[in-house]
Structures are given as structure tokens and as C-alpha cells.
Design an enzyme around this catalytic site. Sequence first.
Site, short mmCIF file in Angstrom:
data_model
loop_
_atom_site.label_atom_id
_atom_site.label_comp_id
_atom_site.label_asym_id
_atom_site.label_seq_id
_atom_site.Cartn_x
_atom_site.Cartn_y
_atom_site.Cartn_z
N CYS A 1 14.04 -10.77 72.02
CA CYS A 1 14.72 -11.53 73.07
C CYS A 1 14.44 -13.02 72.92
O CYS A 1 14.99 -13.68 72.04
CB CYS A 1 14.36 -10.99 74.45
SG CYS A 1 15.53 -11.53 75.73
N HIS B 1 15.64 -5.41 74.17
CA HIS B 1 14.24 -5.15 74.47
C HIS B 1 13.84 -3.76 73.98
O HIS B 1 13.74 -2.81 74.77
CB HIS B 1 13.97 -5.29 75.98
CG HIS B 1 13.84 -6.69 76.43
ND1 HIS B 1 12.64 -7.38 76.42
CD2 HIS B 1 14.77 -7.58 76.87
CE1 HIS B 1 12.84 -8.61 76.85
NE2 HIS B 1 14.12 -8.76 77.13
N GLU C 1 11.01 -2.62 73.17
CA GLU C 1 9.72 -2.16 73.71
C GLU C 1 9.87 -1.43 75.03
O GLU C 1 8.96 -0.73 75.47
CB GLU C 1 8.76 -3.35 73.86
CG GLU C 1 8.95 -4.21 75.10
CD GLU C 1 10.18 -5.12 75.08
OE1 GLU C 1 10.44 -5.79 76.10
OE2 GLU C 1 10.88 -5.16 74.04
#
Length: 287
Positions: free
Chosen positions: A149, A254, A256
Site C-alpha cells: 500500500c 493489503h 497481510e
Amino acid sequence: MIPKVLHERGLSAAVHPFDGNQPIASRHSKTSFHVVQSTLMNNTVVGVTLRPWRRPGKADRWMQSMSYFSAVEAAGGIPLGIPPLPEDSLRVLYEMCDALLLPGGMDLDPATYGAGPGPEGEVHPELDRTEMLLTGWARRDRLPLLGICRGAQMLTVALGGTLWRDLPTESGAVGHGGTEGEPTRHHDIEITPGSRLHALLGPGPLPVNSRHHQATRTTGENLRVSAQAPDGTPEAIEAAGPDEDWFALAVQWHPEELPADHPTGSLRLVEGLLRATRETPRLVATP
């Protein structure tokens, strides 16, 4: 017996009569501490930058989502938090790292890419300076780097590119999220065949989550777009041309926050980052 240190791919090594004849060695500019951490213990240390948190009436803090640290650990690495520090101190922490992860966070200061005041939200110039230094060092040393990001935006700007400062108002792209109070969005991406991202994730279209109001506008030096949203917004960039031997890959979504086995989740990306550290010859101490 005095230890020997193997010399590989530009590695400098020497035995110095100091405190028991320890080897003094470096990988590019890596210090003997790096050798102890990453060669003798066979650990892969991934530096993860921390962001400032300042609120009235509260003690200042360095913060970062635990999900980035968990992603590194799940892939077999050891995360090391790196806060904004003076350059000399920052360099000490960098020397301990085998790779870097630049995570998501607040907007970049528009001054970093020559723009005036605009629609940016919260900015922290000291974090921008820290990540610019780390990215420059990593590029020079070919230290593997993964951006997420904001990390994609940092890689763009650090290599001379520019950003869409607010997608809905500047490019007309909508559905990417990132504005205050807006929920996480979801869309597909198309991946460029033959790219590093394609080698890690396979062909598109693949689904991603989305929570950003900024994105790469013009790629920096020796960068290419390796994934796009349906509206043409760049969703991944990576090193190319003369820098193609450098594992520098950044994604706008994202990973994660997605399940580990998700097709665009963090596991494949971070495993690729760790593999890149193992593909670079290391110092090996022998008796």
C-alpha cells in the site's frame, strides 16, 4: 584456530586480531553483527518500518499493525521493527536486515515528489525520510524489498515517480476505498505476464482487497507496472531494466489482512521476499 570467512560475490572479508580474532566481514556494506545474526544463526531478518502516533494528551508512540509481523513470521522470517531515527542509528538497524518490508500507513508528504499542498491526510515527513533512505540503501545493496500500500507509493516516489494524490478527484477511479470511514473494497487485478509478480502469484484475474485513495501515477526510474485494476489503476510495481536483478516488488492492496492461503495473500509474497535473500550468496564462517 582463526576462523575463515568465505569471499563471494563482492563480499569483503578479513581476519583482524581483535578480541579473540573474530572475523570482520561485510556483505556489500554489512557489518560483522550482520554475519552473527543472519549467517551463523541462519535467520532471515526482515526490517518493518514503524510509524509515529501522536495524539493530544497521549504519550508519543511508534506503532505498526501486528499483521505485518505475523506475515513475516508465517513465512519463516524474523521481523525487526525500524522506527524513524537519525541516519547513523537507522543505518545500524538496516545493517541487521536481510530484507525490508515497507507497510501501509498515512499519505506521503507531497513535497517528497515536488507537489504542493493538496488532498493528503495525515503525513509524517520523518517517516518519509526514513523510508527514502532505506529504499535507497536497499537499491544500492540489492537488499530485497517488499512494499504494501503506502510502501508501493514510497517505492514509486523514492525512484523518482509521482502519485495520484486522490484517485476519485484526480483520475476518476472509484471503488478503491481509503477515504475516512469508508469500508474496505474488493476488486480483481490483471497481472502482467512475465513479471516477478506473475511468477509468485500466477495469472490473473485475481481478487484483492482495496483501501487506498492514492496510487502510482508515473513510475519511477527502472520500475514497471506489474498489475492493474479494471479501471487501469496500477496495483503493483516492481524493479525492471537495469534494476531487474533487484527483488523490489510493491503491491497496492493489503495481503497481510487476507487469509494466508488466499491467492493474493501475504504468504506467497513474503515467501518470495525470503527466497530472494537466500538466492544472494552469504558469508559462511568455518573453523
